[in-house]
Design an enzyme around this catalytic site. Structure first.
Site, PDB file in Angstrom:
ATOM      1  N   ALA A  74      41.058 -39.848  20.756  1.00  0.00           N
ATOM      2  CA  ALA A  74      42.173 -39.674  21.692  1.00  0.00           C
ATOM      3  C   ALA A  74      42.846 -41.023  21.919  1.00  0.00           C
ATOM      4  O   ALA A  74      42.196 -42.068  21.833  1.00  0.00           O
ATOM      5  CB  ALA A  74      41.643 -39.128  23.008  1.00  0.00           C
ATOM      6  N   GLY A 114      37.714 -37.846  19.556  1.00  0.00           N
ATOM      7  CA  GLY A 114      38.530 -36.651  19.317  1.00  0.00           C
ATOM      8  C   GLY A 114      38.884 -36.476  17.842  1.00  0.00           C
ATOM      9  O   GLY A 114      39.189 -35.363  17.402  1.00  0.00           O
ATOM     10  N   GLU A 117      35.921 -34.707  16.556  1.00  0.00           N
ATOM     11  CA  GLU A 117      35.974 -33.330  17.089  1.00  0.00           C
ATOM     12  C   GLU A 117      37.016 -32.503  16.326  1.00  0.00           C
ATOM     13  O   GLU A 117      36.799 -31.329  16.033  1.00  0.00           O
ATOM     14  CB  GLU A 117      36.280 -33.349  18.589  1.00  0.00           C
ATOM     15  CG  GLU A 117      35.103 -33.872  19.400  1.00  0.00           C
ATOM     16  CD  GLU A 117      35.449 -34.042  20.870  1.00  0.00           C
ATOM     17  OE1 GLU A 117      36.430 -34.755  21.157  1.00  0.00           O
ATOM     18  OE2 GLU A 117      34.752 -33.462  21.711  1.00  0.00           O
ATOM     19  N   GLU A 137      32.728 -41.918  23.079  1.00  0.00           N
ATOM     20  CA  GLU A 137      33.226 -41.663  24.446  1.00  0.00           C
ATOM     21  C   GLU A 137      32.290 -42.216  25.512  1.00  0.00           C
ATOM     22  O   GLU A 137      32.708 -42.616  26.590  1.00  0.00           O
ATOM     23  CB  GLU A 137      33.418 -40.153  24.680  1.00  0.00           C
ATOM     24  CG  GLU A 137      34.622 -39.552  23.977  1.00  0.00           C
ATOM     25  CD  GLU A 137      34.333 -39.058  22.560  1.00  0.00           C
ATOM     26  OE1 GLU A 137      33.317 -39.490  21.968  1.00  0.00           O
ATOM     27  OE2 GLU A 137      35.134 -38.248  22.060  1.00  0.00           O
TER      28      GLU A 137
HETATM   29  N1  CO8 Z   1      43.699 -45.015  21.027  1.00  0.00           N
HETATM   30  C1  CO8 Z   1      44.780 -45.810  20.979  1.00  0.00           C
HETATM   31  N2  CO8 Z   1      44.925 -46.863  20.138  1.00  0.00           N
HETATM   32  C2  CO8 Z   1      43.913 -47.099  19.288  1.00  0.00           C
HETATM   33  C3  CO8 Z   1      42.736 -46.315  19.281  1.00  0.00           C
HETATM   34  C4  CO8 Z   1      42.645 -45.218  20.184  1.00  0.00           C
HETATM   35  N3  CO8 Z   1      41.589 -44.386  20.229  1.00  0.00           N
HETATM   36  N4  CO8 Z   1      41.881 -46.822  18.348  1.00  0.00           N
HETATM   37  C5  CO8 Z   1      42.525 -47.874  17.794  1.00  0.00           C
HETATM   38  N5  CO8 Z   1      43.741 -48.037  18.363  1.00  0.00           N
HETATM   39  C6  CO8 Z   1      44.738 -49.079  18.058  1.00  0.00           C
HETATM   40  C7  CO8 Z   1      44.315 -50.424  18.587  1.00  0.00           C
HETATM   41  O1  CO8 Z   1      44.665 -50.560  19.952  1.00  0.00           O
HETATM   42  C8  CO8 Z   1      45.096 -51.356  17.667  1.00  0.00           C
HETATM   43  O2  CO8 Z   1      46.445 -51.397  18.095  1.00  0.00           O
HETATM   44  P1  CO8 Z   1      47.230 -52.832  18.205  1.00  0.00           P
HETATM   45  O3  CO8 Z   1      47.258 -53.336  16.775  1.00  0.00           O
HETATM   46  O4  CO8 Z   1      48.568 -52.458  18.731  1.00  0.00           O
HETATM   47  O5  CO8 Z   1      46.412 -53.702  19.086  1.00  0.00           O
HETATM   48  C9  CO8 Z   1      45.086 -50.628  16.323  1.00  0.00           C
HETATM   49  O6  CO8 Z   1      44.810 -49.252  16.635  1.00  0.00           O
HETATM   50  C10 CO8 Z   1      44.012 -51.120  15.397  1.00  0.00           C
HETATM   51  O7  CO8 Z   1      42.783 -51.070  16.085  1.00  0.00           O
HETATM   52  P2  CO8 Z   1      41.791 -52.326  16.192  1.00  0.00           P
HETATM   53  O8  CO8 Z   1      42.555 -53.605  16.192  1.00  0.00           O
HETATM   54  O9  CO8 Z   1      40.864 -52.086  17.332  1.00  0.00           O
HETATM   55  O10 CO8 Z   1      41.019 -52.189  14.789  1.00  0.00           O
HETATM   56  P3  CO8 Z   1      39.542 -52.642  14.444  1.00  0.00           P
HETATM   57  O11 CO8 Z   1      39.441 -52.461  12.959  1.00  0.00           O
HETATM   58  O12 CO8 Z   1      39.229 -53.969  15.038  1.00  0.00           O
HETATM   59  O13 CO8 Z   1      38.597 -51.573  15.190  1.00  0.00           O
HETATM   60  C11 CO8 Z   1      37.894 -49.352  15.875  1.00  0.00           C
HETATM   61  C12 CO8 Z   1      38.662 -50.229  14.835  1.00  0.00           C
HETATM   62  C13 CO8 Z   1      36.417 -49.674  15.844  1.00  0.00           C
HETATM   63  C14 CO8 Z   1      38.131 -47.898  15.487  1.00  0.00           C
HETATM   64  C15 CO8 Z   1      38.458 -49.656  17.288  1.00  0.00           C
HETATM   65  O14 CO8 Z   1      39.881 -49.572  17.226  1.00  0.00           O
HETATM   66  C16 CO8 Z   1      37.981 -48.688  18.336  1.00  0.00           C
HETATM   67  O15 CO8 Z   1      36.847 -48.787  18.765  1.00  0.00           O
HETATM   68  N6  CO8 Z   1      38.876 -47.765  18.760  1.00  0.00           N
HETATM   69  C17 CO8 Z   1      38.571 -46.854  19.842  1.00  0.00           C
HETATM   70  C18 CO8 Z   1      37.686 -45.732  19.346  1.00  0.00           C
HETATM   71  C19 CO8 Z   1      37.317 -44.803  20.483  1.00  0.00           C
HETATM   72  O16 CO8 Z   1      36.739 -45.184  21.483  1.00  0.00           O
HETATM   73  N7  CO8 Z   1      37.665 -43.514  20.306  1.00  0.00           N
HETATM   74  C20 CO8 Z   1      37.341 -42.483  21.266  1.00  0.00           C
HETATM   75  C21 CO8 Z   1      38.442 -42.315  22.239  1.00  0.00           C
HETATM   76  S1  CO8 Z   1      37.992 -41.151  23.517  1.00  0.00           S
HETATM   77  C22 CO8 Z   1      38.191 -39.627  22.765  1.00  0.00           C
HETATM   78  O17 CO8 Z   1      38.498 -39.503  21.608  1.00  0.00           O
HETATM   79  C23 CO8 Z   1      37.991 -38.349  23.561  1.00  0.00           C
HETATM   80  C24 CO8 Z   1      38.303 -38.558  24.984  1.00  0.00           C
HETATM   81  C25 CO8 Z   1      38.829 -37.260  25.574  1.00  0.00           C
HETATM   82  C26 CO8 Z   1      39.630 -37.555  26.830  1.00  0.00           C
HETATM   83  C27 CO8 Z   1      41.130 -37.640  26.539  1.00  0.00           C
HETATM   84  C28 CO8 Z   1      41.877 -38.217  27.747  1.00  0.00           C
HETATM   85  C29 CO8 Z   1      43.388 -38.209  27.573  1.00  0.00           C
END
Ligand code: CO8
Length: 264
Positions: A74, A114, A117, A137
């Site tokens: 998400a 997500g 999922e 999450e």
């Molecule tokens: N949402 C928004 N932006 C994201 C996300 C995300 N989930 N993941 C990555 N991005 C963005 C980063 O902010 C970054 O953007 P920018 O260049 O503008 O700073 C770009 O994508 C590249 O990401 P990274 O620089 O972080 O890349 P890395 O290679 O260093 O790391 C990872 C990659 C490990 C995937 C890291 O980005 C990460 O951990 N992302 C988050 C993953 C996460 O926690 N996902 C779960 C989210 S929660 C969910 O899915 C369900 C929740 C349900 C509730 C919904 C409520 C509305």
């Protein structure tokens, strides 16, 4: 090809296979509200090819992410704007599960939260050997709100689901394969080839029978054996009346290895 704001859709009339590409590569294809809506709109656009068809035109769909990642979950930047009732974004997951056509998630790179999922709501998961899958999450103080724990409990078992969701660790594609979370793992171009072949194999089968199998297998995760068997029986009987059944029986009798099914 049809372009939505964050999703690209393509339909191949010859093979009957549709393709959807999640297209927000700068955010690792994170599920923004727009992307969830576009995903549903893309599936509806693919399904609209049935309208003028002689039978069923759309018979398999491949979903993938643009530029080397499936989906990082998400969109975290939208969390603060969401009201509690909107937070799990259930709609697109249910839409995928209930979509009458089999959907294959082709997974490269990150497939998290997500994103995983979404892949688990699909019928099949074909992964690249470099894919990383997980439910992070927990580190946001949340749980996978769209059924991640339930999906893994059914694909693997509840203890594996607890391990994956409580640690938030990323699994390698091989580990996800061992745990039955993905169906197949391939290297490089083999993933494209194998996914294409598999989608075309499904698309060449009698579509009404394939749809009934998808539905029956979904029901199997929710009911007991006897109830499930009577459900299968109810889905079986109408298929006896279809042209596709006649075509399959004819092809068998005549040793014709290339029957033509229409979805009628
Ligand atoms: N949402 C928004 N932006 C994201 C996300 C995300 N989930 N993941 C990555 N991005 C963005 C980063 O902010 C970054 O953007 P920018 O260049 O503008 O700073 C770009 O994508 C590249 O990401 P990274 O620089 O972080 O890349 P890395 O290679 O260093 O790391 C990872 C990659 C490990 C995937 C890291 O980005 C990460 O951990 N992302 C988050 C993953 C996460 O926690 N996902 C779960 C989210 S929660 C969910 O899915 C369900 C929740 C349900 C509730 C919904 C409520 C509305």
């Amino acid at each position: 090809m049809e372009e939505f704001e964050t999703v690209e859709a393509e339909f191949d009339e010859e093979t009957h296979v549709g393709r959807l590409t999640l297209n927000r590569p700068d955010a690792l294809n994170a599920l923004s509200d727009q992307l969830r809506q576009d995903l549903v709109a893309g599936l509806q656009w693919l399904e609209s090819h049935n309208e003028d068809a002689d039978g069923i035109a759309l018979r398999a769909v491949v979903v993938e992410g643009a530029e080397g990642n499936f989906c990082a979950g998400a969109d975290i930047s939208e969390f603060s704007e969401a009201s509690p009732g909107e937070t799990s974004g259930q709609h697109h997951y249910e839409f995928i599960q209930e979509f009458p056509v089999p959907i294959i998630a082709k997974i490269r790179g990150y497939c998290l939260g997500g994103g995983l999922e979404t892949a688990m709501a699909c019928d099949f998961r074909f992964a690249h050997s470099d894919a990383r899958l997980g439910l992070p999450e927990v580190d946001l103080g949340l749980i996978p709100g769209a059924g991640g724990v339930q999906f893994i409990s059914r694909l693997a078992n509840p203890s594996v689901a607890k391990e994956v969701a409580m640690t938030g660790d990323h699994l390698s594609a091989d580990r996800a394969d061992e745990l039955d979370i993905v169906n197949r793992v391939y290297d490089d171009a083999d993933l494209d080839e194998a996914t294409r072949e598999f989608a075309e194999t499904l698309a060449a089968k009698p579509p009404l029978a394939v749809q009934a199998i998808k539905d029956a297998a979904n029901v199997a995760t929710q009911v007991g054996l006897n109830e499930g068997r009577s459900y299968d029986r109810r889905r079986f009987e109408p298929l006896l009346e279809t042209e596709d059944h006649q075509e399959g029986a004819r092809a068998f009798a005549e040793d014709d290895y290339d029957p033509e099914f229409r979805g009628r």
